[in-house]
Enzyme design. Structure first.
Site, short mmCIF file in Angstrom:
data_model
loop_
_atom_site.label_atom_id
_atom_site.label_comp_id
_atom_site.label_asym_id
_atom_site.label_seq_id
_atom_site.Cartn_x
_atom_site.Cartn_y
_atom_site.Cartn_z
NE ARG A 1 -25.79 33.72 24.25
CZ ARG A 1 -26.03 32.78 23.34
NH1 ARG A 1 -27.24 32.66 22.79
NH2 ARG A 1 -25.08 31.95 22.98
CB SER B 1 -19.73 34.19 24.67
OG SER B 1 -19.70 33.03 23.88
CD GLU C 1 -23.44 35.62 26.63
OE1 GLU C 1 -23.26 35.29 25.46
OE2 GLU C 1 -23.36 34.81 27.58
P1 FAD Z 1 -25.99 33.37 37.22
O1 FAD Z 1 -24.64 33.66 36.67
O2 FAD Z 1 -26.08 32.91 38.62
O3 FAD Z 1 -26.91 34.65 37.02
C1 FAD Z 1 -26.94 35.35 35.79
C2 FAD Z 1 -27.88 36.56 35.93
O4 FAD Z 1 -29.21 36.12 36.15
C3 FAD Z 1 -27.55 37.44 37.15
O5 FAD Z 1 -27.87 38.76 36.82
C4 FAD Z 1 -28.47 36.90 38.23
O6 FAD Z 1 -28.76 37.85 39.22
C5 FAD Z 1 -29.70 36.53 37.43
N1 FAD Z 1 -30.42 35.37 37.95
C6 FAD Z 1 -29.94 34.13 38.15
N2 FAD Z 1 -30.91 33.30 38.56
C7 FAD Z 1 -32.04 34.04 38.62
C8 FAD Z 1 -33.40 33.75 38.97
N3 FAD Z 1 -33.79 32.53 39.33
N4 FAD Z 1 -34.30 34.76 38.93
C9 FAD Z 1 -33.93 36.01 38.56
N5 FAD Z 1 -32.67 36.33 38.22
C10 FAD Z 1 -31.74 35.36 38.24
N6 FAD Z 1 -24.77 30.78 27.77
C11 FAD Z 1 -25.45 30.53 26.62
O7 FAD Z 1 -26.50 31.14 26.37
N7 FAD Z 1 -25.00 29.63 25.71
C12 FAD Z 1 -23.87 28.92 25.89
O8 FAD Z 1 -23.49 28.12 25.05
C13 FAD Z 1 -23.12 29.14 27.09
N8 FAD Z 1 -21.96 28.49 27.32
C14 FAD Z 1 -21.26 28.72 28.46
C15 FAD Z 1 -20.07 28.01 28.67
C16 FAD Z 1 -19.33 28.20 29.82
C17 FAD Z 1 -18.05 27.42 30.02
C18 FAD Z 1 -19.79 29.11 30.80
C19 FAD Z 1 -19.02 29.30 32.08
C20 FAD Z 1 -20.96 29.84 30.60
C21 FAD Z 1 -21.70 29.65 29.41
N9 FAD Z 1 -22.90 30.35 29.16
C22 FAD Z 1 -23.62 30.10 28.01
C23 FAD Z 1 -23.39 31.36 30.11
C24 FAD Z 1 -24.22 30.78 31.27
O9 FAD Z 1 -24.00 29.41 31.42
C25 FAD Z 1 -25.72 31.00 31.08
O10 FAD Z 1 -26.01 32.36 30.92
C26 FAD Z 1 -26.54 30.47 32.27
O11 FAD Z 1 -27.92 30.51 31.97
C27 FAD Z 1 -26.29 31.25 33.56
O12 FAD Z 1 -26.93 30.55 34.61
P2 FAD Z 1 -26.52 30.79 36.13
O13 FAD Z 1 -27.50 30.06 36.95
O14 FAD Z 1 -25.10 30.45 36.34
O15 FAD Z 1 -26.73 32.36 36.24
N1 EPU Z 2 -13.81 32.43 15.69
C1 EPU Z 2 -12.53 32.84 15.43
N2 EPU Z 2 -11.65 32.89 16.46
C2 EPU Z 2 -11.98 32.54 17.71
C3 EPU Z 2 -13.29 32.13 18.00
C4 EPU Z 2 -14.20 32.08 16.96
O1 EPU Z 2 -12.21 33.15 14.29
O2 EPU Z 2 -11.10 32.60 18.60
C5 EPU Z 2 -14.79 32.37 14.58
C6 EPU Z 2 -14.69 31.06 13.79
O3 EPU Z 2 -14.87 31.36 12.41
C7 EPU Z 2 -15.86 30.26 14.28
C8 EPU Z 2 -16.89 31.36 14.58
O4 EPU Z 2 -16.10 32.45 15.08
O5 EPU Z 2 -16.35 29.38 13.30
C9 EPU Z 2 -17.93 30.97 15.61
O6 EPU Z 2 -17.27 30.43 16.77
P1 EPU Z 2 -18.01 29.36 17.71
O7 EPU Z 2 -18.63 28.30 16.89
O8 EPU Z 2 -17.05 28.95 18.76
O9 EPU Z 2 -19.21 30.16 18.33
P2 EPU Z 2 -19.31 31.64 18.91
O10 EPU Z 2 -20.06 32.47 17.93
O11 EPU Z 2 -17.98 32.13 19.33
C10 EPU Z 2 -21.63 31.24 20.03
C11 EPU Z 2 -22.24 31.52 21.36
C12 EPU Z 2 -21.86 30.43 22.35
C13 EPU Z 2 -22.40 29.11 21.83
C14 EPU Z 2 -21.77 28.84 20.46
C15 EPU Z 2 -22.34 27.59 19.79
C16 EPU Z 2 -22.52 33.90 21.59
C17 EPU Z 2 -22.04 35.16 22.22
N3 EPU Z 2 -21.81 32.82 21.85
O12 EPU Z 2 -20.22 31.35 20.20
O13 EPU Z 2 -22.49 30.72 23.59
O14 EPU Z 2 -22.09 28.05 22.70
O15 EPU Z 2 -22.02 29.95 19.57
O16 EPU Z 2 -23.65 27.83 19.40
O17 EPU Z 2 -23.52 33.93 20.87
C18 EPU Z 2 -22.18 31.88 25.65
O18 EPU Z 2 -23.16 32.56 25.34
O19 EPU Z 2 -21.59 32.02 26.74
C19 EPU Z 2 -21.70 30.87 24.71
C20 EPU Z 2 -20.62 30.12 24.94
#
Ligand code: FAD
Ligand code: EPU
Length: 336
Positions: free
Chosen positions: A162, A236, A332
């Site tokens: 991240r 997250s 994050e």
């Molecule tokens: P924004 O929120 O618009 O911007 C994020 C940051 O980047 C800000 O600081 C912004 O100024 C900067 N920025 C944006 N675009 C640019 C650019 N082109 N050039 C320079 N700076 C820029 N993330 C994960 O890693 N894994 C996941 O599994 C994951 N699951 C998610 C699930 C949900 C339901 C949600 C809501 C979010 C999740 N995220 C996850 C977080 C998010 O989707 C990612 O971080 C994504 O890459 C953000 O993209 P954005 O375009 O919305 O960024």
């Molecule tokens: N868990 C709990 N309680 C909860 C949630 C999770 O006990 O309420 C424990 C469980 O044991 C579960 C483990 O945590 O098995 C891991 O949970 P999960 O598989 O949902 O993944 P996570 O570690 O919570 C990370 C990333 C996600 C990504 C998923 C799948 C980070 C900060 N988050 O979540 O990314 O989608 O793994 O790879 O690394 C994001 O970055 O926004 C994001 C959603």
């Protein structure tokens, strides 16, 4: 190309926070971006993609620039790979689906992550056993002060969990305008992570394909994570913290159920969701700010919460986790 004044950013961030931008403009190419930067002087603008990884805690006086650079093209090929370049304003999931439709393998585990292609390198997005760095080839970014395009190769980006150089020493200095990915002609499936195999079994998949893996990931994500169109959130809220193995052993003695994953080094990555749940936050709600009842790592806005309400809740959660486990959580989500 026009700068709009006093625009509500509520439709532009997945937390659904109602902050105002004093100046707001979309840009569809580098020339437009350059001109907009001229119009509004040298102050640091906020670059907006899909607004899915930010928490707006105030109204913004600076220029907010929304990346709308589109286009997905094949820009190279070798024996084993396709090189595919996507505009920074492309929707990430749309890009993944494009790869699947065209048989470019490698992006499928990153299905359904919200946001833009341009933001994907910012925090080296990751999910289900993969990170952006695994398919990254290079990117093009516009240096805001020097007004020139710069190319970054894999090593230049300093990708970590991240994390990237754009969150660190180059914070707020570049606008990522396009990203080139190196995708496989022959898929190398990665289905060992979490419940992917289980989900593929439930889907009765006999012939594995990148589309099937994508669908399995989509199904799992939908079962756990709130849809931002229904409940405001940014995924997250905190990173999963790493602690030294010795500290993990002590924690395990005191809390035998603790969830941790060793990554082969001297550190163990803890599941922050578990830590937060153990502190009693899962399903917590105060007014419209809450902790999601199916995934404690996700903070939610039920409608009327402000950015400072969510931020205050996150601080309380951090304090309680530190008090109970002696572990510091790091946010994050980008706090604006
Ligand atoms: P924004 O929120 O618009 O911007 C994020 C940051 O980047 C800000 O600081 C912004 O100024 C900067 N920025 C944006 N675009 C640019 C650019 N082109 N050039 C320079 N700076 C820029 N993330 C994960 O890693 N894994 C996941 O599994 C994951 N699951 C998610 C699930 C949900 C339901 C949600 C809501 C979010 C999740 N995220 C996850 C977080 C998010 O989707 C990612 O971080 C994504 O890459 C953000 O993209 P954005 O375009 O919305 O960024
Ligand atoms: N868990 C709990 N309680 C909860 C949630 C999770 O006990 O309420 C424990 C469980 O044991 C579960 C483990 O945590 O098995 C891991 O949970 P999960 O598989 O949902 O993944 P996570 O570690 O919570 C990370 C990333 C996600 C990504 C998923 C799948 C980070 C900060 N988050 O979540 O990314 O989608 O793994 O790879 O690394 C994001 O970055 O926004 C994001 C959603």
């Amino acid at each position: 190309m026009q700068i709009q004044e006093n625009i509500s950013l509520k439709p532009y961030n997945t937390f659904g926070i109602n902050a105002t931008a004093k100046h707001f403009a979309p840009f569809a190419d580098v020339d437009q971006l350059n001109q907009l930067l001229d119009l509004k002087g040298t102050g640091s603008p906020l670059i907006l993609g899909g607004g899915s990884n930010m928490l707006l805690t105030r109204d913004l006086d600076t220029l907010v620039l929304k990346n709308e650079i589109t286009g997905i093209t094949i820009t190279g090929e070798d024996e084993n790979h396709f090189y595919v370049t996507a505009g920074g304003g492309e929707n990430w999931h749309k890009f993944v689906l494009h790869c699947i439709d065209h048989g470019y393998a490698g992006a499928e585990n990153l299905s359904l992550i919200p946001g833009s292609v341009g933001a994907s390198p910012m925090q080296n997005i990751g999910a289900y056993g993969m990170e952006l760095k695994d398919i990254f080839y290079q990117l093009e970014a516009f240096h805001i002060a020097d007004r020139q395009l710069v190319h970054f190769k894999l090593n230049d980006c300093r990708f970590g969990y991240r994390d990237s150089v754009f969150k660190g020493k180059y914070k707020n200095q570049f606008v990522i305008t396009s990203v080139t990915f190196r995708l496989l002609k022959t898929p190398k499936f990665n289905i060992t992570y979490g419940a992917i195999q289980q989900e593929l079994n439930a889907m009765n998949i006999n012939d594995l394909s990148i589309r099937a893996v994508s669908q399995a990931v989509i199904n799992i994500r939908r079962s756990k994570l709130p849809d931002p169109n229904v409940i405001g959130n940014a995924g997250s809220f905190f990173k999963n913290p790493s602690v030294p193995t010795e500290q993990f052993e002590v924690l395990k003695r005191n809390f035998p159920g603790i969830v941790g994953f060793s990554n082969g080094s001297n550190y163990v990555k803890l599941a922050a969701g578990w830590l937060i749940e153990q502190c009693g936050w899962k399903g917590y709600r105060k007014d419209d700010a809450g902790c999601y009842d199916k995934q404690a790592l996700v903070l939610v806005n039920y409608g009327g919460a402000s950015g400072t309400d969510i931020l205050a809740l996150s601080t309380e959660i951090m304090h309680s986790v530190e008090k109970k486990f002696g572990v510091l959580l790091e946010r994050e989500v980008n706090i604006i």
